[in-house]
Design a protein around this motif. Structure first.
Motif, short mmCIF file in Angstrom:
data_model
loop_
_atom_site.label_atom_id
_atom_site.label_comp_id
_atom_site.label_asym_id
_atom_site.label_seq_id
_atom_site.Cartn_x
_atom_site.Cartn_y
_atom_site.Cartn_z
N PRO A 28 0.82 -1.22 0.00
CA PRO A 28 0.00 0.00 0.00
C PRO A 28 0.85 1.27 0.00
O PRO A 28 2.04 1.25 0.33
N LEU A 29 0.22 2.36 -0.37
CA LEU A 29 0.83 3.68 -0.30
C LEU A 29 -0.05 4.57 0.58
O LEU A 29 -1.20 4.83 0.25
N PHE A 30 0.50 5.02 1.71
CA PHE A 30 -0.20 5.96 2.58
C PHE A 30 0.08 7.38 2.08
O PHE A 30 1.24 7.79 2.01
N VAL A 31 -0.97 8.10 1.72
CA VAL A 31 -0.83 9.47 1.22
C VAL A 31 -1.25 10.43 2.33
O VAL A 31 -2.40 10.42 2.78
N MET A 32 -0.29 11.25 2.78
CA MET A 32 -0.51 12.11 3.94
C MET A 32 -0.66 13.58 3.54
O MET A 32 0.15 14.09 2.76
N HIS A 33 -1.66 14.25 4.11
CA HIS A 33 -1.85 15.69 3.87
C HIS A 33 -1.95 16.39 5.22
O HIS A 33 -2.81 16.06 6.04
N HIS A 34 -1.09 17.36 5.46
CA HIS A 34 -1.01 18.06 6.74
C HIS A 34 -2.08 19.14 6.87
O HIS A 34 -2.84 19.44 5.95
N GLY A 35 -2.11 19.78 8.04
CA GLY A 35 -3.05 20.86 8.33
C GLY A 35 -2.49 22.22 7.99
O GLY A 35 -1.33 22.37 7.59
N ALA A 36 -3.30 23.25 8.17
CA ALA A 36 -2.90 24.62 7.85
C ALA A 36 -1.73 25.06 8.71
O ALA A 36 -1.72 24.85 9.92
N GLY A 37 -0.73 25.66 8.05
CA GLY A 37 0.44 26.16 8.76
C GLY A 37 1.49 25.13 9.04
O GLY A 37 2.56 25.44 9.56
N SER A 38 1.23 23.87 8.69
CA SER A 38 2.17 22.79 8.98
C SER A 38 2.93 22.41 7.72
O SER A 38 3.04 23.20 6.78
N SER A 39 3.47 21.19 7.66
CA SER A 39 4.19 20.73 6.47
C SER A 39 4.13 19.21 6.40
O SER A 39 3.63 18.55 7.33
N GLY A 40 4.66 18.66 5.32
CA GLY A 40 4.66 17.22 5.15
C GLY A 40 5.43 16.49 6.24
O GLY A 40 5.18 15.30 6.49
N LEU A 41 6.35 17.18 6.89
CA LEU A 41 7.13 16.54 7.95
C LEU A 41 6.34 16.39 9.24
O LEU A 41 6.84 15.80 10.21
N SER A 42 5.12 16.89 9.26
CA SER A 42 4.25 16.65 10.40
C SER A 42 3.97 15.16 10.55
O SER A 42 3.64 14.68 11.64
N PHE A 43 4.12 14.40 9.45
CA PHE A 43 3.86 12.96 9.46
C PHE A 43 5.15 12.14 9.50
O PHE A 43 5.10 10.92 9.35
N ALA A 44 6.30 12.78 9.68
CA ALA A 44 7.58 12.07 9.62
C ALA A 44 7.67 10.96 10.65
O ALA A 44 7.96 9.80 10.32
N ALA A 45 7.44 11.29 11.91
CA ALA A 45 7.57 10.29 12.97
C ALA A 45 6.54 9.18 12.81
O ALA A 45 6.84 8.00 13.01
#
Length: 416
Positions: A108-125
């Motif tokens: 599978p491929l998990f596709v992550m979208h962050h919230g306002a003011g954040s970035s893709g690295l919000s999902f890094a951990a």
């Protein structure tokens, strides 16, 4: 206290070291933030408003360690820059994404979208924790336009102001483009099975994409993290007040990390070390030279889009095709429409009360486990259907020598 007790206490204190020992266990980013204050979980569209009495910029004491940043390469294998040109408006968007590709076409491929003011690295951990459970899984985490390293400019390169456009329709098109363009760039014959995951504003975006079906039946399921239409709309009323209370500039990246952890905006210090640096940039001509670091995304300028993001979210969440997960930091966020849907079993609800608004950062391991279990529950490749009754009868008849091979009939054909 008697003179004997005083004398004994002084002799014991004299033997203690002058400075408490420091080491890895004392690192300010490796221990949990204290929960003995009066903070509570943030709202779905906001976060903790720090008290002025907390001394968030207090100089660290002797022997304490400054928080150090962590590189994105510790969490993803590569980054991509994907160019999208709108010829009608002469606008070029250079989308930036973090990617760990799935090992094979069945993963599978998990596709992550962050919230306002954040970035893709919000999902890094969280991405790192997912890979620990499913080593073959892929992770695609996007920087939305005007966030992180995604830039919007004129296609011709002329130096003019480009109007901010963070409408839901635009963010929807951006995400679909990024997924399709990643497929092209990576040379995948077809898209892998997709699990869309969105936090706050990102939850509104992935829900809109799932409902419109623009990625086809490759979307197995979608998960929305800590955003509900009713409470989000209520929180927007206090959003401007919150933005006035947070600092507009920082002396350094490390002070930005410290503010996020001490204010409990992000409660996991490891996540803050990788995500916060992507939220700030160094102003070459700061009005205050002692505080050159400023927010990449001016959230106040996004106000015209706030209502557009969340109106109708609950209805769309319940109507879209695919498995549905709502992961919240508190049950108080459920609105009436979602309460009814939850009682009817229309979606899966999980609550992590120990987390704040940034669930995926505060509790990355627990969030990852919930997302992996959610994927496995909706994985079509693992679905084993029971055999058809006619096939079972034919198989039994063939074993007994009474069936007709190739006809699928349980007994020889007879004329009447």
């Amino acid at each position: 206290m008697s003179e004997l007790q005083k004398s004994f206490a002084k002799s014991r204190l004299a033997k203690l070291p002058l400075q408490p020992p420091t080491g890895p266990s004392m690192h300010p980013l490796d221990e949990e933030v204290s929960h003995d204050d009066d903070s509570s979980s943030a709202s779905s569209a906001g976060t903790i408003v720090p008290s002025p009495s907390r001394h968030l910029f207090a100089r660290p004491g002797r022997g304490s360690l400054q928080p150090t940043t962590l590189p994105w390469t510790d969490f993803f294998t590569q980054e991509l820059y994907l160019t999208q040109i709108d010829t009608s408006s002469n606008i070029k968007t250079t989308h930036h994404v973090y990617l760990t590709p799935p090992v094979d076409s069945t993963s599978p491929l998990f596709v992550m979208h962050h919230g306002a003011g954040s970035s893709g690295l919000s999902f890094a951990a969280c991405a790192d924790e997912i890979r620990k459970i499913i080593p073959k899984a892929g992770i695609l985490s996007v920087d939305a336009r005007d966030h992180g390293s995604t830039a919007v400019t004129t296609a011709s390169g002329e130096d003019r102001h480009v109007e901010l456009d963070l409408s839901l329709d635009t963010l929807n098109r951006d995400l679909v483009f990024v997924v399709r363009e990643t497929q092209t760039r990576m040379g995948w014959e077809s898209l892998p099975d997709l699990i869309l995951v969105g936090h706050s504003l990102g939850g509104a975006v992935i829900t809109d994409v799932a409902r419109k079906g623009e990625l086809g039946n490759k979307v197995l399921a979608y998960a929305v993290l800590d955003v509900v239409e009713g409470s989000a709309m209520d929180a927007l009323q206090s959003m401007e007040t919150y933005l006035l209370t947070r600092p507009s500039r920082f002396p350094s990246i490390t002070s930005g990390i410290e503010w996020h952890t001490r204010s409990r905006t992000i409660r996991n210090k490891t996540s803050a070390r990788v995500s916060v640096p992507s939220l700030l940039y160094e102003d070459p001509n700061p009005p205050d030279p002692t505080k050159p670091w400023i927010w990449r995304t001016n959230l106040s300028e996004t106000k015209p889009f706030w209502e557009n993001w969340f109106v109708g979210l609950s209805r769309k969440f319940l109507e879209a095709r695919g498995g549905k997960l709502l992961l919240l930091a508190g049950t108080d966020r459920l609105d009436k429409e979602l309460m009814i849907g939850q009682m009817q079993g229309k979606y899966q609800l999980q609550v992590l009360p120990e987390a704040g608004h940034f669930i995926q950062e505060d509790q990355p391991a627990k969030t990852a486990q919930i997302l992996v279990d959610f994927y496995r529950r909706n994985d079509r490749s693992a679905l084993v259907l029971p055999p058809k009754v006619a096939d079972m009868q034919a198989s039994a008849a063939m074993k007994n020598g009474t069936g007709v091979a190739g006809t699928g009939l349980g007994a020889p054909f007879k004329r009447v």
